[in-house]
Design a protein around this motif. Sequence first.
Motif, short mmCIF file in Angstrom:
data_model
loop_
_atom_site.label_atom_id
_atom_site.label_comp_id
_atom_site.label_asym_id
_atom_site.label_seq_id
_atom_site.Cartn_x
_atom_site.Cartn_y
_atom_site.Cartn_z
N ASN A 97 0.87 -1.24 -0.07
CA ASN A 97 -0.02 -0.02 0.19
C ASN A 97 0.78 1.23 -0.15
O ASN A 97 0.60 2.29 -0.49
CB ASN A 97 -0.89 0.10 1.11
CG ASN A 97 -1.56 1.33 1.51
OD1 ASN A 97 -2.45 1.70 0.48
ND2 ASN A 97 -1.18 2.09 2.48
N ALA A 98 2.06 1.15 0.61
CA ALA A 98 2.82 2.51 0.68
C ALA A 98 3.19 3.17 -0.59
O ALA A 98 3.40 2.38 -1.72
CB ALA A 98 4.14 2.14 1.50
N GLY A 99 2.94 4.31 -0.76
CA GLY A 99 3.05 5.12 -2.13
C GLY A 99 3.02 6.49 -1.94
O GLY A 99 2.83 7.17 -0.89
N ILE A 100 3.60 7.22 -2.89
CA ILE A 100 3.83 8.66 -2.90
C ILE A 100 3.32 9.23 -4.06
O ILE A 100 3.05 8.55 -5.10
CB ILE A 100 5.29 9.23 -2.54
CG1 ILE A 100 6.05 8.62 -3.56
CG2 ILE A 100 5.71 8.58 -1.33
CD1 ILE A 100 7.62 9.32 -3.54
N THR A 101 2.89 10.51 -4.15
CA THR A 101 2.40 11.14 -5.25
C THR A 101 3.22 12.72 -5.33
O THR A 101 3.98 12.88 -4.46
CB THR A 101 0.91 11.50 -5.24
OG1 THR A 101 0.67 12.01 -6.80
CG2 THR A 101 0.64 12.68 -4.17
N TRP A 102 3.03 13.19 -6.63
CA TRP A 102 3.79 14.73 -6.82
C TRP A 102 2.60 15.25 -7.75
O TRP A 102 2.30 14.78 -8.91
CB TRP A 102 5.04 14.04 -7.39
CG TRP A 102 5.86 15.58 -7.51
CD1 TRP A 102 5.74 16.72 -8.23
CD2 TRP A 102 7.39 15.98 -6.67
NE1 TRP A 102 6.61 17.56 -8.04
CE2 TRP A 102 7.44 17.16 -7.20
CE3 TRP A 102 7.82 14.95 -5.81
CZ2 TRP A 102 8.67 17.54 -6.67
CZ3 TRP A 102 9.03 15.65 -5.31
CH2 TRP A 102 9.47 16.98 -5.62
N GLY A 103 2.38 16.48 -7.60
CA GLY A 103 1.78 17.19 -8.25
C GLY A 103 2.16 18.54 -8.93
O GLY A 103 2.85 19.43 -8.20
N ALA A 104 2.09 18.65 -10.24
CA ALA A 104 2.46 20.00 -10.72
C ALA A 104 2.08 20.14 -11.92
O ALA A 104 1.72 19.28 -12.83
CB ALA A 104 3.89 20.22 -10.60
N PRO A 105 1.62 21.54 -12.61
CA PRO A 105 0.74 21.69 -13.86
C PRO A 105 1.73 21.06 -15.07
O PRO A 105 3.09 21.28 -15.03
CB PRO A 105 0.57 23.08 -13.98
CG PRO A 105 0.98 23.63 -12.69
CD PRO A 105 1.80 22.69 -11.99
N LEU A 106 1.16 20.54 -16.02
CA LEU A 106 1.77 20.37 -17.19
C LEU A 106 2.64 21.47 -17.72
O LEU A 106 2.15 22.56 -17.78
CB LEU A 106 0.77 20.13 -18.29
CG LEU A 106 1.61 19.47 -19.62
CD1 LEU A 106 2.17 18.12 -19.52
CD2 LEU A 106 0.48 19.15 -20.67
N GLY A 107 3.84 21.42 -18.09
CA GLY A 107 4.90 22.50 -18.41
C GLY A 107 5.73 22.73 -17.22
O GLY A 107 6.77 23.54 -17.42
N GLN A 108 5.29 22.46 -16.14
CA GLN A 108 6.00 22.75 -14.84
C GLN A 108 6.60 21.47 -14.00
O GLN A 108 7.09 21.55 -13.14
CB GLN A 108 5.32 23.84 -13.84
CG GLN A 108 5.03 24.87 -14.75
CD GLN A 108 4.12 25.78 -13.78
OE1 GLN A 108 4.16 25.81 -12.40
NE2 GLN A 108 3.26 26.50 -14.27
N PHE A 109 6.22 20.25 -14.61
CA PHE A 109 6.41 19.11 -13.86
C PHE A 109 7.65 18.66 -13.92
O PHE A 109 8.44 18.49 -15.02
CB PHE A 109 5.51 17.86 -14.42
CG PHE A 109 5.41 16.65 -13.63
CD1 PHE A 109 4.20 16.66 -12.68
CD2 PHE A 109 6.13 15.73 -13.47
CE1 PHE A 109 3.82 15.84 -11.89
CE2 PHE A 109 6.00 14.73 -12.65
CZ PHE A 109 4.75 14.60 -11.84
#
Length: 273
Positions: A97-109
Amino acid sequence: MDINSLFGLEGKTALVTGGATGIGRMAAEGLVRAGATVLLASRKEGACAAVAEELNALGASGKAIGFVGDVGSEAGIDALVAEVSSRTDSLHILMNNAGITWGAPLGQFPHHAWEKVMNVNVAGMFDLTQKLLPMLVASSSADDPARVVNVGSVMGEREMGDGAYSYSMSKAAVHHMTRILGKELAGHHVTVNALAPGPFVSRMTAFATHDEDMRSKVGDDVPLKRVGRDEDIAGCMLFLCGQGGSYITGAIIPVSGGINVMSGPNIFEQALH
């Protein structure tokens, strides 16, 4: 047919990574209530110990044990495997279950967001499963296989970036890994399935589910008109890990309220009305 045995887990030992919060916490409670001994591992020892104490106070037939476990590096995985081996000779259930995420707009990822997310969500999941496989195989039989349950996401099924590009791709990889390992491990009496959740209340989704008003708005965009509940995860785990799920492998269970079958509007709708 003994109905209780279809979902009961008396005498079973499970490891849940990332078990202190969110979906891992939901699954752990279901497993404890079904009679399993549940090892909870996450990067925060205090959080795992606190959750284990909460679960043990339920008065259920199972019990929980919390300790540190990090799947973000090879050394961390080796340490986790050693810790599990020191605490039990048997491992019937592994929930990755362990997991991470990352968010940023397209063009800035950022480029480094790919390595970080894929390392934990894909490489870490695979390596932990691989290194615990001897314990799983030793605890399995043709009539009662060992179970691996991976946590994917509906974002790994549907064309949804939502700024979490590496996360979405990593979960698609988790689904494919599940099918590959389901095929390869069937002969060893180990089933491998995955959950593909939609929106649930968790630390990862707190930005959009932190209060009832926000949860209601998110639920309005789900075909079944609500966010996921604890029992939705617990029910899936008891099905996949109990006797009733012993003949299923390589499946991706869509715990997403119907998001997995969402599509565009009927192409003839405007013409017919």
